[in-house]
Motif scaffolding. Structure first.
Motif, PDB file in Angstrom:
ATOM      1  N   ASP A 157       0.823  -1.213   0.000  1.00 37.30           N
ATOM      2  CA  ASP A 157       0.000   0.000   0.000  1.00 37.30           C
ATOM      3  C   ASP A 157       0.855   1.260   0.000  1.00 37.30           C
ATOM      4  N   GLU A 158       1.980   1.218   0.707  1.00 40.97           N
ATOM      5  CA  GLU A 158       2.838   2.395   0.788  1.00 40.97           C
ATOM      6  C   GLU A 158       3.641   2.595  -0.491  1.00 40.97           C
ATOM      7  N   PHE A 159       4.226   1.527  -1.019  1.00 42.29           N
ATOM      8  CA  PHE A 159       5.147   1.682  -2.139  1.00 42.29           C
ATOM      9  C   PHE A 159       4.459   1.624  -3.505  1.00 42.29           C
ATOM     10  N   LEU A 160       3.224   1.100  -3.541  1.00 40.87           N
ATOM     11  CA  LEU A 160       2.493   1.042  -4.800  1.00 40.87           C
ATOM     12  C   LEU A 160       1.195   1.850  -4.756  1.00 40.87           C
ATOM     13  N   ALA A 161       1.103   2.747  -3.768  1.00 41.63           N
ATOM     14  CA  ALA A 161       0.010   3.724  -3.682  1.00 41.63           C
ATOM     15  C   ALA A 161      -1.358   3.063  -3.547  1.00 41.63           C
ATOM     16  N   GLY A 162      -1.526   2.293  -2.491  1.00 41.73           N
ATOM     17  CA  GLY A 162      -2.781   1.599  -2.291  1.00 41.73           C
ATOM     18  C   GLY A 162      -3.771   2.295  -1.386  1.00 41.73           C
ATOM     19  N   TYR A 163      -3.312   3.231  -0.588  1.00 39.11           N
ATOM     20  CA  TYR A 163      -4.207   3.839   0.393  1.00 39.11           C
ATOM     21  C   TYR A 163      -5.131   4.891  -0.222  1.00 39.11           C
ATOM     22  N   ASP A 164      -6.316   5.020   0.377  1.00 41.73           N
ATOM     23  CA  ASP A 164      -7.247   6.052  -0.064  1.00 41.73           C
ATOM     24  C   ASP A 164      -6.659   7.446   0.111  1.00 41.73           C
ATOM     25  N   LEU A 165      -5.750   7.594   1.053  1.00 45.68           N
ATOM     26  CA  LEU A 165      -5.136   8.900   1.285  1.00 45.68           C
ATOM     27  C   LEU A 165      -4.481   9.446   0.018  1.00 45.68           C
ATOM     28  N   PHE A 166      -3.867   8.552  -0.781  1.00 42.76           N
ATOM     29  CA  PHE A 166      -3.225   9.008  -2.016  1.00 42.76           C
ATOM     30  C   PHE A 166      -4.270   9.490  -3.025  1.00 42.76           C
ATOM     31  N   LYS A 167      -5.397   8.800  -3.093  1.00 42.66           N
ATOM     32  CA  LYS A 167      -6.481   9.234  -3.979  1.00 42.66           C
ATOM     33  C   LYS A 167      -7.070  10.559  -3.490  1.00 42.66           C
ATOM     34  N   GLU A 168      -7.216  10.646  -2.179  1.00 40.80           N
ATOM     35  CA  GLU A 168      -7.766  11.866  -1.590  1.00 40.80           C
ATOM     36  C   GLU A 168      -6.915  13.085  -1.964  1.00 40.80           C
ATOM     37  N   ALA A 169      -5.588  12.939  -1.847  1.00 32.52           N
ATOM     38  CA  ALA A 169      -4.695  14.050  -2.185  1.00 32.52           C
ATOM     39  C   ALA A 169      -4.794  14.396  -3.666  1.00 32.52           C
ATOM     40  N   LYS A 170      -4.958  13.370  -4.505  1.00 35.92           N
ATOM     41  CA  LYS A 170      -5.078  13.607  -5.948  1.00 35.92           C
ATOM     42  C   LYS A 170      -6.363  14.356  -6.268  1.00 35.92           C
ATOM     43  N   ILE A 171      -7.465  13.957  -5.632  1.00 35.17           N
ATOM     44  CA  ILE A 171      -8.740  14.640  -5.855  1.00 35.17           C
ATOM     45  C   ILE A 171      -8.653  16.080  -5.371  1.00 35.17           C
ATOM     46  N   ARG A 172      -8.027  16.295  -4.237  1.00 33.76           N
ATOM     47  CA  ARG A 172      -7.930  17.655  -3.693  1.00 33.76           C
ATOM     48  C   ARG A 172      -7.118  18.557  -4.625  1.00 33.76           C
ATOM     49  N   ARG A 173      -6.031  18.023  -5.192  1.00 32.63           N
ATOM     50  CA  ARG A 173      -5.259  18.835  -6.145  1.00 32.63           C
ATOM     51  C   ARG A 173      -6.093  19.137  -7.402  1.00 32.63           C
ATOM     52  N   PHE A 174      -6.850  18.131  -7.860  1.00 31.01           N
ATOM     53  CA  PHE A 174      -7.727  18.316  -9.020  1.00 31.01           C
ATOM     54  C   PHE A 174      -8.785  19.379  -8.722  1.00 31.01           C
ATOM     55  N   TRP A 175      -9.347  19.302  -7.541  1.00 33.46           N
ATOM     56  CA  TRP A 175     -10.371  20.252  -7.112  1.00 33.46           C
ATOM     57  C   TRP A 175      -9.768  21.656  -6.929  1.00 33.46           C
ATOM     58  N   ALA A 176      -8.544  21.719  -6.407  1.00 34.24           N
ATOM     59  CA  ALA A 176      -7.902  23.013  -6.155  1.00 34.24           C
ATOM     60  C   ALA A 176      -7.702  23.806  -7.442  1.00 34.24           C
ATOM     61  N   GLU A 225       4.104   8.915   4.042  1.00 38.33           N
ATOM     62  CA  GLU A 225       3.418   7.706   4.512  1.00 38.33           C
ATOM     63  C   GLU A 225       4.416   6.631   4.924  1.00 38.33           C
ATOM     64  N   ILE A 226       5.500   6.512   4.181  1.00 37.73           N
ATOM     65  CA  ILE A 226       6.501   5.482   4.467  1.00 37.73           C
ATOM     66  C   ILE A 226       7.333   5.850   5.683  1.00 37.73           C
ATOM     67  N   SER A 227       7.853   7.074   5.696  1.00 40.61           N
ATOM     68  CA  SER A 227       8.795   7.446   6.752  1.00 40.61           C
ATOM     69  C   SER A 227       8.116   7.669   8.096  1.00 40.61           C
ATOM     70  N   LEU A 281       1.652   4.382 -13.016  1.00 44.43           N
ATOM     71  CA  LEU A 281       1.631   2.924 -12.904  1.00 44.43           C
ATOM     72  C   LEU A 281       1.344   2.466 -11.476  1.00 44.43           C
ATOM     73  N   LYS A 282       1.315   3.410 -10.570  1.00 42.19           N
ATOM     74  CA  LYS A 282       0.921   3.103  -9.196  1.00 42.19           C
ATOM     75  C   LYS A 282      -0.531   3.533  -8.968  1.00 42.19           C
ATOM     76  N   LEU A 283      -0.815   4.790  -9.260  1.00 41.65           N
ATOM     77  CA  LEU A 283      -2.174   5.316  -9.114  1.00 41.65           C
ATOM     78  C   LEU A 283      -2.623   5.834 -10.473  1.00 41.65           C
ATOM     79  N   ARG A 284      -3.434   5.037 -11.167  1.00 44.50           N
ATOM     80  CA  ARG A 284      -3.932   5.416 -12.497  1.00 44.50           C
ATOM     81  C   ARG A 284      -5.370   5.878 -12.352  1.00 44.50           C
ATOM     82  N   GLY A 285      -5.597   7.174 -12.552  1.00 45.98           N
ATOM     83  CA  GLY A 285      -6.911   7.720 -12.250  1.00 45.98           C
ATOM     84  C   GLY A 285      -7.146   7.567 -10.761  1.00 45.98           C
TER      85      GLY A 285
END
Length: 668
Positions: free
Chosen positions: A370-389, A489-491, A534-538
């Motif tokens: 989840d950490e190294f291949l972007a599995g958590y919803d948190l990564f999607k959340e940040a992407k949506i927020r940037r899109f919304w911003a 997320e990793i550190s 290749l980790k988070l597509r859409g």
């Protein structure tokens, strides 16, 4: 897998009695109940509690090099020890065991601290050089295995767990106010801080050298990502082939053991992929282990059973009821040695007991994907927020949060106004280094409203003197936004909380070693070089892993939405059979005595639960944090009680040299 302890004079000889090492090892016998070892001389003392997994006959520690000038105690596994052994033999070294411990020692003799970069594994190492009177401590890249240290006067004391340090005469625990602030923000202290004043962890990817009266700590590995837009052009197929080959090899080398190896099976993509690789790419027999919950909001047993049938494994399940979680929570905190804002470690503790009851010492798990291949919803959340911003006035874009958080009730209420208000905090601050995590950390930090005035005041003083402690590496601002989020997320979450409170400590509490193919350093460095798409597509998480896993898994597993591993909190304590310790622990008198929380605020929270009212997510975290802090204070500060030391019934190898205490004699 083992536990290690040690004492060393910093600038002069500091002889240590064997009884002191026996007391320290007694505190961590759960980490290695099979054999024990002690080395003593006039400057240094080393101890080991062994969980025998590799070289069952001759791998007892401490182990020396050929001429007896170097001595090692070692916690962990180096999975490429077979290949390293061949390299060292070609350089003239001669081995007396087949253990990876001896390989580590002779690699240090040959390469010095640079040996750490050659190790593919999870480890905490202590090596004493009798000629140079030099102590070397090293820890694996991501901090899978713990290592703590403190000093009193001219003496350095170290160990795999803090409780071992507290068994040393004169060492006492006091909660660190700044660590408390960090725990109630980030879920853990920030390395090298522990939750106790004056007790530190050796940070992941670092080593310590004590020599000539000086202590030096240096990194040998850093978590890095490439600059945005600098990745080489490769096809998706090329990346997929490399990921597949790396993951198969990372899994295969983690099956190296002289005891049976099992696997956790959560019903999700990550653990299912590891179990499938074992089944399809090795000849190893496979037994799998899972947790089921009585609460359907947390239960994934349908997918676990489906996957076990698909693989044809002998499958074992432990059921975690609300009452079970509350019942074992004090033991969980004893092993975690830290306040925790989740109850999720408790089911993992119950699961490791099942593993041990079935006579297994080793399990492979899916942590790290989840950490190294972007599995958590948190990564999607940040992407949506940037899109919304980019269009902050949009009414459509905030609605995307319903796609990733369908399980959050009421998110769409008020025509989406709730989602807009919650996720819109700091929306346009996209240049902030903590943009991806600011909402989570801000939400968690609300739990600090339960702090006592005294603790809040001490935190303020500490922050004025030291700052808050969160640092960012050079070049961080030039990384892709996803990579910045992954770094945090990793550190912070993975290395400081997940691998400790929810992984190592819960498994080793029942003498079980977890192994993590996704945390193979080759996998880590490969994933860090992957293009973000290749980790988070859409909004599809772990895209490339899903692509390669279709070879082994049914669509019901590869295509199911990500479900975070959670466990009930307030219902674990306030139910039909509440744990017998709860009422007294949360009483105004007990809360006042610990000094960490406002008794009135805690009493209001308890009253709310007794009336059957629900809690917000922040209140749920606060409840877990309050209960666990009260337990930490009682178990380690005001009421610390050492475990029984090793006695004559224990299998103890003792090595005495150079005027050490004659309290014991060497084994024949």
């Amino acid at each position: 897998m083992c536990g290690i302890v040690g004492v060393c004079g910093i600038s002069r000889a500091r002889p240590t009695e064997a009884s002191t090492l026996r007391a320290m090892l007694g505190m961590i016998r759960h980490r290695g109940p099979d054999q024990f070892g002690i080395y003593l001389d006039d400057w240094a003392a080393l101890g080991n509690a062994r969980l025998s997994i590799i070289d069952l006959k001759t791998g007892q520690q401490p182990i020396s090099n050929e001429d007896g000038s170097l001595w090692i105690v070692f916690n962990g596994e180096v999975f490429n020890h077979v290949e390293l052994r061949q390299e060292l033999e070609a350089r003239g070294h001669r081995f007396s065991t087949t253990s990876d411990t001896e390989t580590v020692l002779l690699a240090y003799e040959e390469y010095g601290p640079a040996c750490l970069s050659k190790f593919n594994g999870q480890f905490a190492i202590a090596i004493w050089d009798t000629r140079r009177r030099s102590l070397f401590l090293g820890r694996d890249r991501l901090g899978v295995r713990p290592l703590f240290y403190t000093r009193t006067g001219d003496t350095l004391i170290f160990g795999s767990e803090i409780k071992a340090l507290l068994a040393y005469p004169g060492i006492q625990a006091e909660l660190d106010p700044l660590a408390m602030d960090q725990i109630f923000t980030y879920w853990s202290p920030l390395s090298p801080r522990s939750c106790f004043e004056g007790i530190h962890e050796l940070p992941p990817g670092h080593f310590m050298r004590l020599e000539d009266g000086r202590i030096r700590i240096e990194p040998y590995w850093e978590l890095r990502f490439p600059e945005e837009g600098s990745l080489p052009l490769r096809t998706k197929g090329e990346y997929a082939d490399e990921l597949r080959d790396l993951l198969i090899d990372a899994t295969q080398v983690r099956l190296r053991a002289d005891v049976p190896v099992g696997a956790y099976l959560s019903g999700g993509l990550d653990s299912s992929t590891i179990a499938a690789i074992i089944r399809h790419h090795t000849a190893s027999p496979l037994e799998t282990f899972s947790i089921s919950f009585g609460d359907p909001g947390f239960d994934e047993s349908e997918y676990q059973t489906q996957m076990a049938r698909h693989l044809g494994t002998q499958h074992h399940v432990v059921h975690a009821s609300h009452a079970d979680i509350g019942r074992v929570f004090p033991e969980v905190v004893w092993h975690a040695e830290i306040p925790i804002l989740r109850t999720s470690p408790a089911p993992m503790f119950l699961l490791s007991k099942l593993v041990r009851d079935k006579q297994f010492k080793v399990v492979l798990t899916g942590e790290g994907a989840d950490e190294f291949l972007a599995g958590y919803d948190l990564f999607k959340e940040a992407k949506i927020r940037r899109f919304w911003a980019a269009r902050p006035d949009s009414t459509f874009r905030p609605g995307l949060f319903n796609r990733i958080y369908p399980w959050i009730s009421g998110l769409a209420r008020g025509g989406g106004s709730y989602a807009s208000a919650f996720f819109g905090m700091g929306l346009e601050e996209t240049g902030s280094p903590d943009y991806s995590h600011s909402i989570r950390w801000r939400t968690t930090a609300r739990t600090k409203r339960f702090f006592s005035e005294d603790l809040a005041e001490r935190i303020g003083v500490a922050m004025a003197a030291e700052g808050h402690g969160l640092a960012y590496p050079s070049g961080f601002g030039q990384w892709d936004p996803l990579h910045r989020a992954q770094y945090l997320e990793i550190s912070v979450f993975l290395s400081q909380y997940l691998l400790s409170s929810q992984s190592d400590r819960m498994a080793m509490g029942h003498s079980v070693e977890g192994r993590f193919p996704f945390l193979d350093y080759r996998m880590v460095e490969f994933c860090n070089r992957l293009p973000p798409t290749l980790k988070l597509r859409g909004l599809t998480e772990k895209f490339l892993l899903k692509e390669i896993s279709r070879e082994w898994l049914p669509p019901a597993i590869t295509d199911r939405p990500k479900q975070p591993f959670r466990a009930p909190i307030h219902r674990a304590f306030f139910n039909d059979t509440p744990p017998d310790y709860l009422e007294e622990l949360l009483s105004p008198g007990a809360v006042r005595a610990s000094g960490c929380f406002n008794p009135v605020a805690v009493d209001h929270l308890v009253a709310k639960l007794k009336l059957g009212q629900g809690l917000s997510e922040t209140e749920d975290m606060a409840l877990a944090g309050i209960i666990s802090t009260q337990l930490v204070e009682r178990q380690f500060v005001s009421g610390f009680r050492p475990s029984p030391p090793l006695d004559e019934s224990d299998d103890v190898k003792t090595v005495l040299r150079q005027g050490a205490s004659t309290e014991e004699q060497p084994c024949p």
